[in-house]
Scaffold this active site. Structure first.
Site, PDB file in Angstrom:
ATOM      1  N   HIS A 204       0.845  -1.121  -0.029  1.00 39.54           N
ATOM      2  CA  HIS A 204       0.001  -0.041  -0.182  1.00 39.54           C
ATOM      3  C   HIS A 204       0.892   1.272  -0.157  1.00 39.54           C
ATOM      4  O   HIS A 204       1.781   1.669   0.829  1.00 39.54           O
ATOM      5  CB  HIS A 204      -0.939   0.045   1.488  1.00 39.54           C
TER       6      HIS A 204
ATOM      7  N   ASP B 150      -5.589   4.455   4.162  1.00 41.80           N
ATOM      8  CA  ASP B 150      -6.898   4.557   3.673  1.00 41.80           C
ATOM      9  C   ASP B 150      -7.780   5.142   5.025  1.00 41.80           C
ATOM     10  O   ASP B 150      -7.355   4.419   6.206  1.00 41.80           O
ATOM     11  CB  ASP B 150      -7.432   3.396   3.543  1.00 41.80           C
TER      12      ASP B 150
ATOM     13  N   HIS C  10     -14.037   4.526   0.573  1.00 35.42           N
ATOM     14  CA  HIS C  10     -12.917   5.138   1.370  1.00 35.42           C
ATOM     15  C   HIS C  10     -12.349   6.162   0.817  1.00 35.42           C
ATOM     16  O   HIS C  10     -12.632   6.507  -0.228  1.00 35.42           O
ATOM     17  CB  HIS C  10     -12.045   3.885   1.929  1.00 35.42           C
TER      18      HIS C  10
ATOM     19  N   HIS D 217      -8.390   7.106  -0.424  1.00 31.59           N
ATOM     20  CA  HIS D 217      -6.799   6.914  -0.338  1.00 31.59           C
ATOM     21  C   HIS D 217      -6.371   8.117  -0.105  1.00 31.59           C
ATOM     22  O   HIS D 217      -6.276   8.834  -1.199  1.00 31.59           O
ATOM     23  CB  HIS D 217      -6.835   6.054  -1.655  1.00 31.59           C
TER      24      HIS D 217
END
Length: 257
Positions: A150, A154, A229, A231
């Protein structure tokens, strides 16, 4: 028969002439302070025989002196009044000047305080989603990310939640970003970059300046997303792969995450 005056004879002075001359003589002798000792017997005798008529000269002198004193006193009073008025005018002008200086200083102090407050506001950072929390950490592993981990964090957010700029900067990208879906990239005032992905809508355009807490879009689930969500990424440059730890970035700017 015509009357002729005898040749070589002079008419004696008249009574009025003699009296005027006598008064003049008395005045002249009185100025020397010896009128009592030098008065001629004839004059003294004449004074004993008939009183000297009051010509009004002494009264005129006394009246004239009194009038002059009054005029002088009035002039002095007028000068004093003028001096007091001038001093009062100077005092009022000085008081007015000082009051204007105080007003100006107060205004300048308010303006400085407002500028300082605005400067602090513009340099303040905030969370991109108010009252949220990190649902996926930085560098979390998994097959859903093309890089193998990642590249951001998030923030939990229902679809349509307001997303704001974390700080002051200029929008350099606003639109579709492939796997990021609808996204916004901002070049921050310190030269770093922040990215906001998977937006349901975008509210800014390229070249627009933004301030901390200004809305730039709404959260969603566009692009490579498993659900609504936000990011969020922090980068040292505009290109993919220059990411840095977003939590450390926000904390370095005074944001509790």
């Amino acid at each position: 028969m015509a009357f002729t005056r005898a040749t070589g004879k002079h008419r004696g002075p008249s009574r009025l002439s003699r009296r005027s001359a006598g008064v003049a003589s008395v005045a002249a002798i009185a100025t020397t302070g010896v009128i009592g000792t030098l008065a001629s017997p004839a004059l003294a005798a004449e004074a004993d025989i008939r009183p000297v008529e009051d010509t009004g000269l002494t009264q005129a002198i006394v009246a004239s002196d009194s009038l002059a004193d009054q005029i002088g006193a009035q002039a002095d009073a007028q000068q004093q009044e003028a001096a007091l008025a001038a001093e009062q005018a100077r005092a009022e002008a000085e008081a007015k000047r000082k009051a204007e200086v105080r007003v100006k200083q107060a205004r300048e102090a308010r303006e400085r305080a407002a500028r300082e407050a605005e400067r602090k506001r513009l340099l303040t950072y905030t969370l991109p989603v108010a009252g949220s929390y990190v649902s996926t950490s930085y560098h979390a592993g998994g097959g859903q990310w093309s890089s193998g981990s990642h590249t951001g964090i998030d923030f939990h957010a229902a679809s349509g939640t307001k997303v704001v700029a974390v700080g002051m900067g200029t929008v350099v990208e606003a639109g579709w970003g492939g796997a990021y879906g609808n996204n916004v990239v901002i070049r921050m005032h310190d030269g770093t970059y922040t990215q906001y992905g998977h937006l349901s809508s975008i509210g800014v355009s390229v070249g627009q300046s933004v301030t901390p807490g200004q809305q730039i879009g709404r959260s969603g689930s566009t692009g490579n997303s498993s659900g609504p969500h936000l990011h969020f990424e922090a980068r040292t440059g505009a290109d993919y792969g220059s990411d840095i730890d977003p939590i450390a970035y926000l904390r370095a700017h005074g944001v509790a995450v």
